[in-house]
Design an enzyme around this catalytic site. Sequence first.
Site, short mmCIF file in Angstrom:
data_model
loop_
_atom_site.label_atom_id
_atom_site.label_comp_id
_atom_site.label_asym_id
_atom_site.label_seq_id
_atom_site.Cartn_x
_atom_site.Cartn_y
_atom_site.Cartn_z
N GLU A 3 -33.57 -6.28 17.07
CA GLU A 3 -33.96 -4.97 16.57
C GLU A 3 -35.31 -4.92 15.88
OE1 GLU A 3 -32.32 -2.14 17.16
OE2 GLU A 3 -30.91 -3.30 18.38
N SER A 39 28.45 14.76 -5.61
CA SER A 39 29.07 13.91 -6.63
C SER A 39 28.13 12.90 -7.26
CB SER A 39 30.28 13.18 -6.03
OG SER A 39 31.29 14.09 -5.69
#
Length: 769
Positions: free
Chosen positions: A189, A466
């Site tokens: 690059e 319950s």
Amino acid sequence: MSKNKTQKQSAPADKKKSLSSRIGLTLGKLMIATIFALGIFSIYLDAKVRKTFEGQRWHIPVQVYGQLRTLQPGERVDLNEIAQSLIINGYKKVNYVTRVGEFSHSAERLIIFQRAFDFVDSANHAQQLSIDVVNDIVVTLSVDEQPVARVTLEPKLLARLVPDNKEDRVLVSLEEVPSQLIDTLLLIEDRDYYHHHGISPLGIFRALFNNIRAGRTVQGGSTLTQQLAKNMFLSRERTLSRKIKEALMALILELRYSKDQLLEAYINEVYLGQNYANGVYGFGLAAQFYFGKSINEISHAQMALLIAQVKGPSYYDPWRHPKRAKERRDLVLRLMFEQHLLSLVDFELAAESELSVRSHRRLAKKNYPAYLQLVNAELNRHLSSFTQKSGIKVFTGFSHRSQQLLEQSVAQQLPLLERQYKQSDLEVAMIVTDIASGEVRALVGGRESGYAGFNRAINAKRHIGSLIKPIIYATALQRYQQYNLATPLDDKAITLQSGSGKKWQPKNYDGKYRGQVSLIEGLVYSLNIPTINLGMSLGLDSVADTIKALGYMHKLQMRPSVLLGAINMSPLDVNQLYLPIAGKGYSQKSHTITKILSPKNETLWQNNLISEQRLSGNTAYLVDYALAQVTKVGTARSLTWRLNNKQVAGKTGTSNSSRDSWFIGYDDKHLITTWLGKDDNTSTGLTGSSGALPLFASFMKKQGVVNKIEEKPAGIVVTLFEQQTGNAVTDACANTVIYPAIRKGIFTTKQCLQAKEDKRSWFEKIFGE
């Protein structure tokens, strides 16, 4: 004549000189204006660059990790379980450990070449751990062959919560990046990176020459600094103004910051792929995205493929265009070889290798969205949305093993229940919590594994049936001078009338009345009438106080029907209520998050491990004793054969018309809340014992039960009670039963309704036994 001619000839020359002078002056002014404007514009760009580069450069995803597991000598462990967790975490099992990310496993030893991580208070480098056990007990721990007192295993990354801009990245420092990758990146690059000042005319001409020679684009003309400026500050439009901005910003970056700072920023900023809706930025995440490895674990060929992606992640996508990707990778490898970054042998091996990308491109799929919803809710309470985007690490109590077993139990049991009871569209919610810490280990919000929609564990508010009863009985047992497990309760038909005159005639589930039962029988057999009588005598406000004391934070509207569970709660709410009962009276608020660290490993938030006493230890013991009896002789007695007589405790719950099936149970380590129902609130045909309980049992059988250990508090004494009166009596009385009771509330009497019949012979009466 000649003089006039000379004057006529000089006039045009003067005019030309005057015109050129005016043009020169105008151009000078324009140049000055341009320079001035350029200066002003550069000052603006400089401020923009500094604000971004010196502030929070990126919105970094939240990294959510599972449980941080620490091992110490003397601790009981299952090496097979740890090995399975390592595989889930991406480790590879080998015969001989030589590289990071590998482990070997024998009957009494586990060797792990652990990756470097900084998930705790100090950063750990890659290191080799050894765990030696005898009879499943840790006897020796070592790090790099040196004995240590404890080791922490690398946690599994659960998810990456990507910010709104859909940019996903893993920040890495320059020191973490292999030097070979850096050298190759600069080779491809920007060869003159360390020799230019942001822009490189020589680089442009070199790139042009190489591209013409190759017959295609093999090298870019922009410097790495220009690419960074474009990626970080500018759009992707191809205009002259954008190129000018790019060049100016590159110069500013070079003036303001060092080459290494810019290179590190580029390595973390560059766009390298697309994970569905989320962009993949930086080499740190790209290594994980393409290969499932950290940046320092990749091979030469993989390194070349990553650098190949800089040119065009879409064009060179290795999943969609493997031929293109391989050609570009091989070109990078050839350039590495030509510049002596690779030996001939390494070049040949790399060039002949396959692309070796992951089989599926999806990265960090949110496999456990129901759990992550709870993480998100807690995270929003602890930190601002801005701080969440800074790259924080969130550690949770999540257990992959528990979660997998939970999902397996749901997948196996729900179809069986639907076939057996001729039902369809059953839905489920389950929560597994560590009793001691309150950490949520696993969570299922519906029958579909990985479903990210409505989370029933958190958001489904249903009648709890319950499950309310132990709270009512706990309220009574706290009044130890008035109530104990033997206290008689009426079990006869009753009629209650509301303030508006409406009558309510509750019944027991089986429709029968027993006349009188003991307090413990009312709870163990989940009898409605004795529970209502007890609750009304206690007062609804007293019951409400206990509900709140146990950790319920929402508004309560108390009425008699609440005593039978006509109150809407989520499974998470119910889970919180039972933590103090399972925890001997102590508990924390159930939670997922244990610690949050900043990108610099500073602790931003940490859960304090101080449990609060929400129920007296004596009362918690008595309720726990009764709930253990529920699983032995009561409504959950099928657990005796389902779990092979393992020691657990729990409570069944069923709402009206069997719309909701509940079971909440626990062993010595984990509390598990289970709910079954339908989204349209129609009947399931299931009770707590026939629906939710089998799911609980399936999970516990897979996970392994840690038998409950009975630790009787000093304030508890085993006492003889007369069944009819509930009085503490001597062994001279008949019809007695033995129960634990709170010592301070026991007043033994010698009076009893019926003396025990003396069955000794006359000889034994005279001479003794």
